[in-house]
Enzyme design. Sequence first.
Site, short mmCIF file in Angstrom:
data_model
loop_
_atom_site.label_atom_id
_atom_site.label_comp_id
_atom_site.label_asym_id
_atom_site.label_seq_id
_atom_site.Cartn_x
_atom_site.Cartn_y
_atom_site.Cartn_z
N HIS A 1 -9.50 14.74 -12.95
CA HIS A 1 -9.72 13.50 -13.70
C HIS A 1 -10.69 13.78 -14.83
CE1 HIS A 1 -10.60 9.27 -14.53
NE2 HIS A 1 -9.52 9.00 -13.83
N ASP B 1 -3.81 8.68 -7.94
CA ASP B 1 -2.36 8.86 -7.80
C ASP B 1 -1.95 9.72 -6.61
OD1 ASP B 1 -2.70 8.86 -11.21
OD2 ASP B 1 -1.41 7.41 -10.18
#
Length: 435
Positions: A312, A369
Site C-alpha cells: 500500500h 483487497d
Amino acid sequence: MTSDATTKTFTLTNDQTGESTKLNVLDGAEGPPVIDVRSMYADTGHFTFDPSFSSTGSCKSRITYIDGEKGILLHRGYSIEELAEKSTFLEVAHLLLNGDLPNKNQFENFKHDITYHTMVHEQINYFYRGFRRDAHPMAVMCGVVGGLSSFYHDSLDIWDPEQREISAHRLIAKIPTLAAMSYKYSLGQPFMYPRNDLSFAENFLYMCFGLPPEPYVVNPVLANAMDKILILHADHEQNASTSTVRLAGSSQANPFACISAGIASLWGPAHGGANQAVLEMLDEIGHKDNIPEYLERAKNKDDPFRLMGFGHRVYKNFDPRAGVLKKACDEVLEDLGINDPRLELAMELERIALEDPYFVDRKLFPNVDFYSGIILKAMGFPTSMFTVLFAVARTVGWVSQWKEMIEEPSHRIGRPRQLYIGAEKRPYVPINKRK
Ligand code: SDX
C-alpha cells in the site's frame, strides 16, 4: 480549523545564485505538516516534481485521516474498527457527507432521502441493452453513471447547495441499483426494483440475488457482512480514484461525470481492481506448494507478477481494514458452512510472505483487497462484480470529497505542470524530404 497563517518556515537556497526563499509550513489537526509551495514557482522559477504524489498533499480535508505507520484510519475522527463494529453504512455515509454521526431524527430523514432515490428512470434500462451480456460490469458502470447527468438537469448546478445535496443523495442511492442491474444484465435475468422496506445492504443483496418468481429472504449474516464491507470501503483519503473525482470536479464538471471518472480510475488492478485480481491470483497459485514459486516471481523485477492484495502506498503497517475483513470472512464462511480452500491458501500465503525479508523490509502487508474477494465469492458474487461493489461503497467517499472540494472557497481548477524532456524547437520537414 487550520489556517494558512504560520510562523514556521522552510528556507530554500539556490546554490547557484545564493538567493533564499522562505516557504510557509502549515500544520494540520493530525499527521505530518506541509510545506506550502503554492508560491514556489513565482518566487523561485522552479516547479516541484512528484509524479506519483508520494510527498504531495493535494488539498485540505476534514473527512478521513490515515496514519500509515501506525495502521490508523479515522473517518471524521471515528476509528474504522469502531465504525465497522458499531455503525451502519448509511450512518457512515451521513458522517462522511455531513461531518457528524446523525441523531435519530437526522438519520430517519437521511434514510428516507436515500431510500426514495433508489429507483432509476425507466429509460436507463435501455442503456444496458447496448452492452454485450459478457461486458465487464465496470465498463457498464462507467457508461451508465456518466449518462446519469442527462436525466437530472434539475440538480447539475454545483454552486447551489440544495442541488449538490440532491445529486449526492441520488448518486449514493442509485449506484447500488445500477450495480445490481449490471449484474442481472450479465446473467440475462430481469432487473429487480429496489424495495423501500429493506436496509441499504439488504436491498442491494435483494436487487442482486432476488428473482421475480419467488420471495427473497435476506440472510442476516450476509446482510451484516455486506454492510460491514461497504463501511470498510467507503472512503480512504486522497487515493487514486478520489483524486480523479476531485480533479474532474475542479473543472466544474457535474457530479455524475466526476463519479463516472472515479469508477474508471478505481477499475485498475493496482487500485480497486485488486480484489478481483487477488481471487484470480489465488486460483492461479492453486496449491500452497506453489506459493514459494509465486513469491519469487513477485520479487522478480523482470516479472510483471505482483502479490495482489499486498502492499500500500500509505500503510507501512497492517491495513486496519484487512483485519476486520479477515474476521468477517471467518464469520461468513462458518455461517454458510463453506470451506473455501482459497481462504486456507490466502492465510498460508500471508504467513509465508510475512516471514520473507523482501515483503517485511518493504513493509508489504495485506491490504483491504486481500480478504474481501473471498467473502464476496462466498456471498455468491462473481469476481467481475468485486470492483463494482467497491465502487458502490466508495461513491459515498467520492461524493463527500467532491462536496468538500466545491465548498472550499479557495478551490481552483487542478492544473499540474511537468519536467519537459522532449525535443527542442525544430523546423517542419515536408514528407518528401524526410528520411
Ligand atoms: C487499494 O491509495 C489507497 O488508499 C488505495 C486503497 C483505497 O482504499 O482507496 O487502499 C485501495 O487500491 C489498495 C491497494 C490494492 N492494490 C494491490 O493490492 C495491488 C498490489 N499492490 C501493488 O501494486 C502496490 O503495493 C501498490 C500499488 C498498492 C502500491 O504501490 P507503490 O506505493 O507505488 O509501491 P511501489 O510499487 O513503489 O513498491 C515499493 C516496493 C517496490 O520494490 P523496490 O522497487 O523497492 O525493490 O515494493 C514492491 C515494489 O516492487 N512491491 C511489491 C508489491 N507492492 C509493492 N512487490 C510484490 N508484490 C506487491 N504487491
